[in-house]
Every structure is written in C-alpha cells, then in structure tokens.
Design a protein around this motif. Structure first.
Motif, PDB file in Angstrom:
ATOM      1  N   THR A 404      14.546 -14.164  -5.946  1.00  0.00           N
ATOM      2  CA  THR A 404      13.947 -13.329  -6.982  1.00  0.00           C
ATOM      3  C   THR A 404      12.533 -13.789  -7.285  1.00  0.00           C
ATOM      4  N   ASN A 405      11.641 -12.837  -7.449  1.00  0.00           N
ATOM      5  CA  ASN A 405      10.255 -13.144  -7.787  1.00  0.00           C
ATOM      6  C   ASN A 405      10.040 -13.182  -9.302  1.00  0.00           C
ATOM      7  N   THR A 406      11.091 -13.334 -10.076  1.00  0.00           N
ATOM      8  CA  THR A 406      10.925 -13.378 -11.526  1.00  0.00           C
ATOM      9  C   THR A 406       9.912 -14.433 -11.938  1.00  0.00           C
ATOM     10  N   SER A 407       9.160 -14.114 -12.979  1.00  0.00           N
ATOM     11  CA  SER A 407       8.148 -15.052 -13.474  1.00  0.00           C
ATOM     12  C   SER A 407       8.665 -15.927 -14.600  1.00  0.00           C
ATOM     13  N   GLY A 408       9.948 -15.740 -14.981  1.00  0.00           N
ATOM     14  CA  GLY A 408      10.439 -16.596 -16.057  1.00  0.00           C
ATOM     15  C   GLY A 408      11.871 -16.345 -16.481  1.00  0.00           C
ATOM     16  N   LEU A 409      12.558 -15.368 -15.872  1.00  0.00           N
ATOM     17  CA  LEU A 409      13.943 -15.092 -16.257  1.00  0.00           C
ATOM     18  C   LEU A 409      14.890 -16.113 -15.637  1.00  0.00           C
ATOM     19  N   ASP A 410      16.100 -16.183 -16.191  1.00  0.00           N
ATOM     20  CA  ASP A 410      17.089 -17.192 -15.813  1.00  0.00           C
ATOM     21  C   ASP A 410      17.646 -16.903 -14.410  1.00  0.00           C
ATOM     22  N   VAL A 411      17.306 -17.755 -13.468  1.00  0.00           N
ATOM     23  CA  VAL A 411      17.763 -17.585 -12.093  1.00  0.00           C
ATOM     24  C   VAL A 411      19.283 -17.720 -12.009  1.00  0.00           C
ATOM     25  N   ASP A 412      19.874 -18.591 -12.821  1.00  0.00           N
ATOM     26  CA  ASP A 412      21.336 -18.754 -12.811  1.00  0.00           C
ATOM     27  C   ASP A 412      22.038 -17.484 -13.268  1.00  0.00           C
ATOM     28  N   GLU A 413      21.483 -16.803 -14.275  1.00  0.00           N
ATOM     29  CA  GLU A 413      22.095 -15.560 -14.732  1.00  0.00           C
ATOM     30  C   GLU A 413      22.015 -14.490 -13.652  1.00  0.00           C
ATOM     31  N   ILE A 414      20.898 -14.425 -12.958  1.00  0.00           N
ATOM     32  CA  ILE A 414      20.764 -13.472 -11.855  1.00  0.00           C
ATOM     33  C   ILE A 414      21.771 -13.803 -10.753  1.00  0.00           C
ATOM     34  N   ALA A 415      21.915 -15.108 -10.447  1.00  0.00           N
ATOM     35  CA  ALA A 415      22.835 -15.533  -9.387  1.00  0.00           C
ATOM     36  C   ALA A 415      24.289 -15.265  -9.755  1.00  0.00           C
ATOM     37  N   SER A 416      24.588 -15.202 -11.054  1.00  0.00           N
ATOM     38  CA  SER A 416      25.981 -15.095 -11.503  1.00  0.00           C
ATOM     39  C   SER A 416      26.648 -13.793 -11.074  1.00  0.00           C
ATOM     40  N   VAL A 417      25.865 -12.755 -10.766  1.00  0.00           N
ATOM     41  CA  VAL A 417      26.462 -11.475 -10.384  1.00  0.00           C
ATOM     42  C   VAL A 417      26.642 -11.363  -8.870  1.00  0.00           C
ATOM     43  N   THR A 418      26.278 -12.414  -8.139  1.00  0.00           N
ATOM     44  CA  THR A 418      26.371 -12.359  -6.680  1.00  0.00           C
ATOM     45  C   THR A 418      27.623 -13.070  -6.200  1.00  0.00           C
ATOM     46  N   SER A 445      20.876 -23.955 -10.924  1.00  0.00           N
ATOM     47  CA  SER A 445      21.802 -25.096 -11.020  1.00  0.00           C
ATOM     48  C   SER A 445      22.738 -25.175  -9.819  1.00  0.00           C
ATOM     49  N   ARG A 446      22.937 -24.038  -9.128  1.00  0.00           N
ATOM     50  CA  ARG A 446      23.830 -24.037  -7.964  1.00  0.00           C
ATOM     51  C   ARG A 446      23.096 -23.788  -6.650  1.00  0.00           C
ATOM     52  N   SER A 447      21.767 -23.696  -6.702  1.00  0.00           N
ATOM     53  CA  SER A 447      20.999 -23.487  -5.467  1.00  0.00           C
ATOM     54  C   SER A 447      21.201 -24.672  -4.527  1.00  0.00           C
ATOM     55  N   SER A 448      21.521 -24.398  -3.272  1.00  0.00           N
ATOM     56  CA  SER A 448      21.802 -25.468  -2.318  1.00  0.00           C
ATOM     57  C   SER A 448      20.504 -26.076  -1.788  1.00  0.00           C
ATOM     58  N   GLY A 713      12.304 -42.504 -19.099  1.00  0.00           N
ATOM     59  CA  GLY A 713      13.578 -43.020 -19.606  1.00  0.00           C
ATOM     60  C   GLY A 713      14.719 -42.701 -18.676  1.00  0.00           C
ATOM     61  N   ASN A 714      15.844 -42.326 -19.236  1.00  0.00           N
ATOM     62  CA  ASN A 714      17.040 -42.045 -18.446  1.00  0.00           C
ATOM     63  C   ASN A 714      17.207 -40.557 -18.160  1.00  0.00           C
ATOM     64  N   LEU A 715      16.115 -39.820 -18.313  1.00  0.00           N
ATOM     65  CA  LEU A 715      16.207 -38.388 -18.083  1.00  0.00           C
ATOM     66  C   LEU A 715      16.483 -38.112 -16.613  1.00  0.00           C
ATOM     67  N   HIS A 716      17.247 -37.078 -16.350  1.00  0.00           N
ATOM     68  CA  HIS A 716      17.597 -36.717 -14.983  1.00  0.00           C
ATOM     69  C   HIS A 716      16.859 -35.442 -14.584  1.00  0.00           C
ATOM     70  N   SER A 717      16.428 -35.403 -13.366  1.00  0.00           N
ATOM     71  CA  SER A 717      15.745 -34.222 -12.868  1.00  0.00           C
ATOM     72  C   SER A 717      16.670 -33.017 -12.904  1.00  0.00           C
ATOM     73  N   GLN A 718      16.106 -31.876 -13.308  1.00  0.00           N
ATOM     74  CA  GLN A 718      16.862 -30.629 -13.291  1.00  0.00           C
ATOM     75  C   GLN A 718      16.652 -29.870 -11.986  1.00  0.00           C
ATOM     76  N   LEU A 719      15.894 -30.485 -11.083  1.00  0.00           N
ATOM     77  CA  LEU A 719      15.649 -29.811  -9.810  1.00  0.00           C
ATOM     78  C   LEU A 719      16.842 -29.949  -8.893  1.00  0.00           C
TER      79      LEU A 719
END
Length: 719
Positions: A404-418, A445-448, A713-719
């Motif tokens: 998706t070429n979205t400029s800011g919408l939730d990629v996980d929500e878009i992926a949820s319908v697939t 969050s689930r992108s491989s 600190g102990n922050l974890h990457s969200q990538l």
C-alpha cells in the motif's frame, strides 16, 4: 596498491587496484608514485598506460580517510609528476572516473574512455571542490562555461559527452586498455608540451566579469546557502584570471576552508547515512538484508492519479512489466496519456526507445492474477483500501506481495482483511514518484523479513533511497512533518505572515517554504483527511472552530482557508495568489492579511513581531524533537534513517545533514534550552516539551549521533 606490468615491450601498464572502485587511498597513491617513477626510470619503457582493475578506472578519493590525519603521498604532486614526465601517459578510462580519479586522468597526456564509462567531479556534493587541480585543468581543456557547469553541479557525464567537451581524446566500444596501449605506441616521441594542461591558457571568454557575476548569482540562488558551489565558482574564476600556480594556491585555500566546515561534515554524513539507511533488524532478530528478496518481474499498480502514474513510470524504467488499473474509463485514458508522455519524454532525453510495451492499462483487477507484486495507490481512505485489499486476496495468486502506498494509515489494519498479512507491506512513495528519491518501506507487525527485503530491494532497483520505518500514524516523515506544520500555523496565528515564514525557511536552506509547498501539493487533500478523521465535523462552528482538540492546541487556519475554496495552485489561490488556476508564481495576497487579522480579532490574539530565528527554531527544533520520540518509540532504527527521510523526501537542505544531525551540530543543550523556553511560552502545545531521549542525551554529555542508539534504554525496535 598499483600493479606494474610491461606490455608490447615498451609500454608500462600501471593498474590501480583497490576494490570496489579503486579509490585513491594512501596505499594506492603510494603505489602509483612508485610505479610511475619506475616507468620513467626504465629506459626500455617508452610510454605508460594508467588504468583501473575490474573495469573501473577510479572513483576518486577514499572518503573514509577524510577524518584521519593525512598519510601517504599527496595527490597534487603525484599528478604534477605524471604531467611533467618526459614519457607519454595515457589514461584508459573504463566504468567510471570520478573526483580525484578524473583529476588523475586530466594529469595524463591522453585520455581514452570506453563508450559506457561515466566521468565527473562530484566533490561539491560532499561540501568540497576538486582540489587536485580539477578546478584549474578542466577549464583549460573544455573552456570555462562547460567546466563551471560540471564543477558546480557535480553531475556525471557519459563518455560521449566527455568526447564532445574534449575531456577525452577517443572513445571505444572495445577494450579501453588495449586502445590506450595502441594510442601510447602511436605517440611515442611526439612533443608533450601541448598535452600538459597546466601550461595552457583557458579558451578566451568575452567579458569575464559579467560572466562570473552572473554565474555567481545563479549558483547562490540554486545552492541556498551551501558554501561549496560558491567556492567552486571562485576557484574556476582563478583559473580564468591567474597563472596556473596562483590558481592552484587559490584552489588550495578555498579547499582548506571547506574541508573543516560544518557543511562538509553534514554532506559527508549524508553520503554514509544514505548507504547505511537500509540496515536494520526486526524485533525477533531477523534481518531483511540477510533474507533473500523475491524476484519481481511483473507488478500491478492500482490507481492512476499523480502518485500512481509516477509509480508506474518508476517500475517501467526499472524494466518491470506493469499492469495499471483504474476504475473509470475517463481516468484510465488520462492515466495512459500522461504515463506515455512521461516515458516518451524521458526516452527522448536519453536517446533510447520508450519502453511502452512494458505497461498494460485495464479497468479490471483480473489481469493482476499472475503478477509478483501489487502496489495500491488510491485515495487515502481506509475503507476504500480495505475493500481493494480484500478483493486482491481473492484475485492474486497466494504468494503475491500486496503493498500500500498509504502516507500514514495503519498498515496492520489494511493487512487484517487479507489472507496473507505477512506479505503486506507499506511502500510510501513521494510525489512525483518518478522523480522523488525517497521510499518509506513500512513494516507491519506481521510483515515478513522476506516481504520487507523484497520491497527494499525493489525500491533500490527503482533508484530510490529505501528507508525502513515502523507502522504508526504518519510513519516517520509525515508524523514529524505534522508538528513542523503546526508550528508554522501557530506562528501565523501569533503575528507572522506566510511569506515571512517561508522566507526564513528558504534562507535556512529549504528549496521551498512550507506554505508554498502546501499550495503546490493542494491544501484540500489534507482537509478531506481531517474531515474523515473527525477533526472537522458538525459539532464544530464551520466559521470559527475551536482552537483546542483532544486537550491540545489545534490551528483551524487551514480548514478555514479551504472552506473558502482556496486550495492552492490548482484553484489559483491558497496561502498565495497565482495568476490562474495551475499557475506557479506565488504572490503575497492582501486577502490573507485580512483573513489573519480577522482570525486574531475573533480569538483575542494580539499580533507580535516574530523574527526569522524564532521561525526556524520553532519549526526545525519541533521537527527534531519528534524525531527523538520516533527513536524512543522504535519507529526508526537510527537517527541517520530519519535524516535520510527528510533529505530525500521533504527537501531538507543536504548541507545541514538532516534534522537530527542539525540538532547535534547546533548542540543538544542549546536545542533543549530553546524547546524548554518555547514550551513555557506555549504550554498548550505538548510536542514542544523536550523528549525524554533528548534530555537523556544531554545528561550523557551529548554523545556523537552514531552513539545515540545506545541511549534509547531498553526500548525495542518496532521494525
């Protein structure tokens, strides 16, 4: 190192060997000095051919040595010794000859290039100038105008253009080294004085003063505060007006000033940051760059608006067959016409056949059945995108990547319908997509890792700077941009004018001020998004909506402007006035002054004087402050990635390195102090409150930018 061999009995072949581009490191320079001396002393050697290993002449200086004390023989006397030698030296240019590599070739008596080679003096892009005689020899060879163009822009040219300009003596479709050896044999015994560029005078040019005055004014306008292009003009002028030795002294003095400048450090930082931008790891430890990307031979693009058309062109130019989809015949026909026009103009400019056979236009999703990857580029509406992705799940083969070429919408929500969330990735291009270099690859969050690797690699194939970012509202670029824009609107509320804000930002180095950018992009696009998100609604007075939203200050200025049909260039008026709808020349509009006065009167705001320093600090420091929060949240792997997003996607001036680098250059304590001051003045603007990471870095003594990651600190990457 430099490898020395003999060929044809009397020809010494000196080969630069330093993979991957035979950079002129201290070891290589030492090897060249020894090899040249050996060739000149050997009575059996009658001529010398200088070439590079593995089909590349030389990429120039080794930039990694810039931060170290000078070691090994200097380049200038080495080139001078070659030029003043009594035996002909021929440069065999294959692949590339950039920077110091081209300067080395200019010191040779003859130059042959392979037809596919590229040449250039790109030092200006690193905040420097060609300081091994390039600013003095090139004008003596090509003439002043051509040399000035190449040196001040740093652009690369083809071998054929180099032949036309006289930079090379011959080009060959065959082996350049073999051709150089034959040329060397043919010139043995001929006088070398006419071939020594340092002893020539530049071709005469009428009215030098007027020419250089005009050239300097043009370069200053184009460079917007960058020092190196201006220094290049001064150095070339020295070549035109002074003897060679004095010109070299001027070149050296100008280089000394540039070499230690903050701008040079910023540009060299960008050089390395761009190359490191794609290196990151996922939370589970998987790395995309160790995952094998899928081959992409065919792709689909849904939507042929401005963005979709640019994506189609980018894919086709990368050699990928594209199925372009629209919903209405009128839009499809318009898209076909505009895509064809872009491809034909590009092909004409490059002297090739337009690859129109690679793109198919259709009104149906069914032809996407067998493509390897689909990029959706429709309007920024979540429900619309979800409908499309749901249908793509039914149409496409099971292993097709859905982007998706979205400029800011939730990629996980878009992926949820697939039926394949691991194969859903964000690919956020920037308009116009066939020109802008940035690509934000958004990791759901689930992108491989394989899907991310494929998107990153495809971006590189398309000529983009691909940066991996986390999945949050606005991702990295637009998340930060919102706060930058908020400050600009607040400054208008408090007493500034659009042209005052834009002028301050342009003097800082932006190619275009924020209000001019808004007019260019179309103000109504964001307005519709804000309406859809509930920021503008029936519970809000349509004329004077509240200045607070969700407990924080909100500027309704832009919404009020759009209500009046002022949508920017497309409507002939926005923050500025234009001669007609679609006009490009922005003029201050007296109606905007009245509009702002009416707004301030309604809300009881007393206008005050706002200077350029406050404009820059509030906009730029707010931007950097959100960048620190992006790092805190793990939405970017490192500050360098954030900087590349802004340099290549938002017009940030490269000679300032990016918002994070600029904060480090200004001094983190200074940034902290000014943010604290502005937050006290504007307690209803929470994003002016200094971030936790900024405070932590200042407490740690403001470590170098490369060490900031250690302080998250102990922050974890969200990538």
């Amino acid at each position: 190192m430099a490898r020395y061999t003999r060929t044809k009995g009397s020809i010494a072949l000196i080969t630069l060997t330093n993979p991957p581009v035979n950079a002129l490191s201290s070891v290589v320079r030492g090897g060249v000095v020894e090899a040249v001396a050996r060739a000149f002393e050997d009575r059996q050697v009658k001529a010398v051919v200088l070439c590079g290993d593995n089909g590349k002449f030389s990429g120039g200086a080794d930039i990694r040595e810039f931060a170290k004390p000078m070691s090994g023989p200097p380049l200038v006397p080495m080139i001078h010794a070659i030029e003043m030698g009594e035996k002909p030296v021929v440069a065999a240019i294959e692949g590339l000859a950039f920077g110091g590599g081209l300067e080395l070739a200019l010191g040779c008596h003859y130059r042959i290039a392979h037809a596919k080679a590229h040449l250039g003096l790109p030092e200006v892009t690193l905040g420097l100038l060609p300081a091994a005689g390039g600013t003095q020899r090139l004008p003596r060879l090509t003439g002043i105008p051509a040399a000035l163009d190449l040196i001040t822009t740093g652009r690369h040219i083809s071998a054929r253009e180099a032949l036309k300009l006289g930079i090379v003596d011959q080009i060959t479709e065959g082996n350049a080294v073999d051709a150089a050896v034959e040329l060397a044999l043919s010139v043995i015994g001929q006088p070398l004085s006419p071939r020594r560029l340092s002893t020539r005078s530049p071709p005469p040019l009428a009215d030098l003063d007027s020419f250089f005055d005009a050239a300097l004014a043009q370069v200053k306008r184009r460079s917007r505060g960058a020092m190196a292009p201006v220094a290049c003009v001064k150095a070339v002028r020295a070549a035109a007006e002074l003897p060679y030795s004095q010109g070299m002294q001027c070149e050296r003095e100008l280089m000394d000033t540039l070499f230690t400048s903050g701008q040079a450090r910023a540009l060299q930082y960008c050089f390395f940051a761009q190359r490191a931008a794609g290196k990151w790891s996922l939370p589970n430890g998987a790395q995309w760059n160790t995952s094998r990307p899928r081959a992409v031979q065919t792709a689909g693009v849904i939507g042929l608006g401005t963005m979709g058309r640019g994506i189609v062109v980018s894919l086709v130019k990368a050699g990928i067959a594209v199925v372009a989809v629209e919903t209405e015949k009128k839009l499809l026909d318009l898209g076909r016409k505009l895509v064809k026009g872009i491809l034909e103009r590009d092909a004409q400019r490059r002297g090739v056949t337009p690859p129109l056979h690679l793109v198919t236009f259709t009104l149906s999703l069914q032809p996407l059945r067998e493509v390897d990857l689909v990029i959706e580029a429709v309007f920024e509406d979540m429900e619309l995108k979800k409908r499309i992705f749901s249908e793509l799940s039914r149409v496409c083969k099971p292993n097709t990547l859905l982007c998706t070429n979205t400029s800011g919408l939730d990629v996980d929500e878009i992926a949820s319908v697939t039926d394949r969330p691991p194969l859903v990735v964000g690919m956020h291009f920037f308009a116009p997509a066939h020109i802008m270099k940035l690509l934000e690859v958004v990791c759901g969050s689930r992108s491989s890792p394989e899907a991310i690797a494929t998107a990153m690699t495809l971006g590189k194939r398309m000529g983009k700077v691909s940066v991996a970012v986390g999945n949050c509202p606005g991702f990295v670029g637009n998340r930060m941009l919102k706060l930058y824009m908020d400050q600009a609107y607040f400054l208008l509320e408090e007493g500034a004018s659009p042209e005052q804000v834009d002028q301050a930002l342009e003097e800082f180095g932006f190619a275009m001020g924020i209000f001019k950018v808004g007019d260019l992009s179309g103000l109504d696009v964001g307005w519709r998004v804000r309406k859809a998100s509930g920021l503008i609604g029936p519970d809000v007075d349509p004329k004077f909506p509240s200045r607070m939203r969700q407990g924080r200050r909100y500027s309704p200025l832009l919404d009020l402007l759009c209500e009046q049909g002022r949508w920017g260039q497309k409507s002939g008026r926005g923050w500025y006035l234009y001669d007609s709808a679609g006009g490009k020349e922005a003029r201050p509009d007296p109606e905007i002054r009245s509009f702002l006065q009416e707004f301030r009167l309604r809300y009881g705001i007393t206008a005050r004087r706002i200077d350029a320093q406050e404009v820059v600090e509030r906009c730029v420091f707010a931007l950097a402050n959100e960048g620190f929060r992006v790092l805190e949240d793990g939405m970017a792997a490192r500050p360098e990635d954030i900087d590349m997003v802004y340099v290549f996607g938002y017009g940030w001036p490269q000679h300032r390195g990016g918002p994070m680098f600029h904060a480090a250059q200004v001094g983190l304590p200074r940034v902290l102090q000014r943010l604290e001051f502005y937050y006290r003045e504007n307690p209803d603007v929470p994003h002016l409150q200094p971030s936790t990471l900024l405070r932590r870095l200042v407490a740690a003594g403001s470590p170098p930018i490369q060490q900031w990651k250690q302080h998250t600190g102990n922050l974890h990457s969200q990538l």
